[in-house]
Scaffold this active site. Structure first.
Site, PDB file in Angstrom:
ATOM      1  CB  THR A  49      -0.934  -0.003   1.222  1.00 18.37           C
ATOM      2  OG1 THR A  49      -1.714  -1.194   1.207  1.00 18.37           O
ATOM      3  CG2 THR A  49      -1.861   1.197   1.219  1.00 18.37           C
ATOM      4  CE1 TYR A 136       1.182 -10.807   1.201  1.00 21.16           C
ATOM      5  CE2 TYR A 136       2.234  -8.706   0.718  1.00 21.16           C
ATOM      6  CZ  TYR A 136       1.105  -9.477   0.815  1.00 21.16           C
ATOM      7  OH  TYR A 136      -0.121  -8.920   0.524  1.00 21.16           O
ATOM      8  CE  LYS A 161       0.013  -8.783   4.275  1.00 16.52           C
ATOM      9  NZ  LYS A 161       0.432  -7.370   4.096  1.00 16.52           N
TER      10      LYS A 161
END
Length: 307
Positions: A49, A136, A161
């Protein structure tokens, strides 16, 4: 190393840019400070983000340092790192030098990677600093059960994640890692990292994955916190109402154009009073009509809270 355990809603701030495309550190400081005031469990700066992919190392270092200063020790601050191995190592060192509390390890650059290579990549980047690392699992960095267990056993890797949405595999990974670490004394956490993670969190929660990244917290922390509270309290009626009014419409808008997962968050931050500026290429910003749609979605979510 003492494991840094996270809880609550995780805040992923945007990286504000000026109209001429420079990083706006003053706006970032206000954005992070206001977000931390709202009560997240942690800040993840310069990640997806936050347009990690679009920052050079000097900008990145300034962004991480600004976020750390704005958080002022109230919550942990994690920073993104990833890409080409040499760059990933450099970003990891820069994050540590800027005061970050941990790293979110993004996928390596472009190449498709075998499991052994992903483990080696993780080991190499994690070895650059003593910071805890959350790996991730997404895009070209997809871990299977065996490789997930191996990275979980690395001394500084403390979490995984998931951004693949493969719940079948995730169910197996969760159990495999927990079994492998059983009796070791090592704490390890799993996260839902899907775009607009709230839309899938009820499914992830059934697997025992209670943490998730909340892009919506960046511009509507009241809605994000209300949804999290509904999950914690088992208030399915409130959670479903927020899904219908806010999160599902947000997903439909996000899916309209590739990259809107970032662009709509920046537009939301601007709508809420902090000028976040445009996204950097190759992403594109929301148009006027879509920004109006986003404003209506936010209003609909707050109408649920008011009821």
């Amino acid at each position: 190393m003492e494991t840094l355990m996270l809880e609550g809603v995780l805040f992923f701030p945007v990286t504000p840019f000026t109209d001429i495309g420079e990083v706006d550190l003053d706006a970032l400081r206000r954005h992070v400070s206001a977000g931390v005031d709202a009560g997240p469990g942690g800040v993840f700066v310069a990640c997806g983000t936050g347009e990690f992919h679009a920052l050079d190392v000097e900008e990145y270092t300034a962004v991480v340092r600004t976020a750390v200063d704005a958080a002022a020790g109230r919550v942990p601050v994690y920073a993104g790192a990833g890409g080409a191995l040499g760059a990933a190592r450099r970003f990891a060192r820069a994050a540590a030098g800027a005061g970050a509390d941990g790293l979110l390890l993004m996928p390596p650059y472009l190449v498709e990677s075998p499991a052994d290579g992903l483990v080696a990549y993780t080991r190499a980047v994690a070895g650059e600093t003593p910071l805890p690392v959350i790996v991730y699992n997404r895009a070209n960095a997809r871990f299977d059960e065996d490789s997930a267990v191996r990275v979980a056993q690395l001394p500084t890797v403390t979490g995984l994640k998931d951004g693949t949405g493969d719940l079948d595999l995730m169910a197996r990974v969760v159990l495999a890692v927990r079994d492998a670490l059983s009796g070791s004394g090592k704490d390890f956490q799993f996260f839902n990292g899907m775009p607009t993670a709230e839309a899938s969190q009820q499914a992830y929660r059934a697997l025992g994955v209670e943490l998730y990244s909340s892009a919506s917290f960046a511009f509507a922390p009241d809605i994000a916190l209300a949804f999290h509270r509904a999950l914690e309290e088992g208030d399915h009626r409130r959670a479903d109402a927020l899904q219908r009014a806010f999160f599902h419409p947000l997903v439909r808008l996000r899916k309209r154009v590739p990259g809107y997962a970032v662009a709509l968050v920046k537009a939301g931050v601007t709508l809420e009073g902090i000028k976040a500026g445009p996204v950097r290429p190759p992403l594109t910003s929301l148009g006027e009509q879509e920004t109006e749609e986003l404003a209506a979605i936010i209003a609909a979510g707050r109408a649920v809270l008011a009821s």
